[in-house]
Design a protein around this motif. Structure first.
Motif, short mmCIF file in Angstrom:
data_model
loop_
_atom_site.label_atom_id
_atom_site.label_comp_id
_atom_site.label_asym_id
_atom_site.label_seq_id
_atom_site.Cartn_x
_atom_site.Cartn_y
_atom_site.Cartn_z
N LYS A 183 0.83 -1.20 0.00
CA LYS A 183 0.00 0.00 0.00
C LYS A 183 0.88 1.27 0.00
CE LYS A 183 -3.69 -2.35 2.57
NZ LYS A 183 -4.57 -2.30 3.75
N TYR A 241 -12.23 -2.76 -2.87
CA TYR A 241 -12.71 -2.74 -1.48
C TYR A 241 -14.23 -2.72 -1.37
CZ TYR A 241 -7.97 -2.15 0.35
OH TYR A 241 -6.66 -2.35 0.71
N THR A 247 -4.77 -7.97 10.64
CA THR A 247 -5.12 -6.67 10.05
C THR A 247 -4.61 -5.50 10.88
OG1 THR A 247 -7.11 -7.66 9.10
CG2 THR A 247 -7.05 -5.26 9.23
N ARG A 278 3.26 -6.84 9.26
CA ARG A 278 2.53 -5.80 9.99
C ARG A 278 2.99 -5.71 11.44
NH1 ARG A 278 -3.31 -7.55 7.50
NH2 ARG A 278 -3.35 -6.15 5.70
N ILE A 282 -4.29 0.40 12.10
CA ILE A 282 -5.13 -0.40 11.20
C ILE A 282 -5.33 0.29 9.85
CG2 ILE A 282 -7.37 0.48 12.03
CD1 ILE A 282 -8.26 -2.56 11.91
N GLY A 283 -5.33 1.59 9.85
CA GLY A 283 -5.49 2.33 8.59
C GLY A 283 -4.18 2.49 7.82
N ILE A 292 0.21 -3.42 3.74
CA ILE A 292 0.14 -4.45 2.71
C ILE A 292 -1.22 -5.12 2.72
CG2 ILE A 292 1.28 -6.04 4.35
CD1 ILE A 292 2.54 -7.47 1.92
P1 CMP Z 1 -6.91 -4.92 4.21
O1 CMP Z 1 -6.54 -6.23 4.78
O2 CMP Z 1 -6.20 -4.44 3.00
O3 CMP Z 1 -8.47 -4.90 3.90
C1 CMP Z 1 -9.36 -3.90 4.27
C2 CMP Z 1 -8.66 -2.72 4.83
O4 CMP Z 1 -9.48 -1.79 5.46
C3 CMP Z 1 -7.69 -3.18 5.92
O5 CMP Z 1 -6.62 -3.86 5.34
C4 CMP Z 1 -7.38 -1.87 6.60
O6 CMP Z 1 -6.35 -1.16 5.94
C5 CMP Z 1 -8.68 -1.11 6.40
N1 CMP Z 1 -9.42 -1.05 7.66
C6 CMP Z 1 -10.02 -2.05 8.28
N2 CMP Z 1 -10.60 -1.60 9.43
C7 CMP Z 1 -10.32 -0.28 9.49
C8 CMP Z 1 -10.64 0.73 10.42
N3 CMP Z 1 -11.36 0.48 11.52
N4 CMP Z 1 -10.19 1.97 10.16
C9 CMP Z 1 -9.48 2.23 9.05
N5 CMP Z 1 -9.15 1.31 8.12
C10 CMP Z 1 -9.57 0.06 8.36
#
Ligand code: CMP
Length: 143
Positions: free
Chosen positions: A9, A49, A91, A102, A109-110, A114
């Motif tokens: 990412k 997404y 995640t 990670r 989380i944001g 990757i």
């Molecule tokens: P990913 O595994 O790429 O798939 C969905 C993505 O949404 C996740 O990684 C995070 O980057 C993002 N995501 C999930 N939950 C949250 C959250 N609560 N706030 C911001 N981004 C989020």
């Protein structure tokens, strides 16, 4: 042979972690069969997404993924979909195991560096969304 879609990412690219991340997949023994750097369109990000479109973080996620270049890849190997998810870690980087990408480098989380497909079917859908067939190279490493 199983394939998975992996995307470094914008935060991973901006933090110069591209080589480190690719190194971990190579060291594990997976085979890189597709790779491109790209600026993601809003349309592609929203499609990728779409499962999260009702979630409160959706717009921010699309804004972020389209904010700077990403590295899109396809990796091949035995059980690569779930093995890649182990390499990547949970995640939320604050609870991801140390030793995972990670867990070692992620901050929130944001900004979790990757993406990896979550299942074999999803991998097939995501590979078809991000790559055209002739961007993928069929080759086998000599063991
Ligand atoms: P990913 O595994 O790429 O798939 C969905 C993505 O949404 C996740 O990684 C995070 O980057 C993002 N995501 C999930 N939950 C949250 C959250 N609560 N706030 C911001 N981004 C989020």
């Amino acid at each position: 042979m199983e394939r998975t879609f992996i995307m470094i990412k914008p935060d991973g690219v901006q933090r110069h972690l591209t080589g480190e991340i690719i190194h971990r997949f190579e060291r594990k023994g997976f085979t890189l069969v597709g790779l491109k750097m790209m600026q993601v369109s809003r349309e592609l990000a929203e499609t990728h997404y779409s499962v999260h479109q009702e979630r409160p973080f959706f717009k921010g996620l699309v804004d972020f993924i389209t904010s700077a270049p990403v590295i899109a890849m396809v990796w091949e190997g035995e059980n690569v979909v779930s093995a890649a998810r182990n390499l990547i870690g949970q995640t939320n980087p604050t609870t991801a195991d140390p030793g995972s990408i990670r867990g070692d480098f992620g901050v929130s989380i944001g900004r979790n560096l990757i993406h990896g497909s979550d299942a074999i079917e999803t991998a097939q859908t995501e590979i078809a969304l991000w790559f055209v067939e002739d961007e993928l190279v069929d080759w086998k490493p000599v063991r």
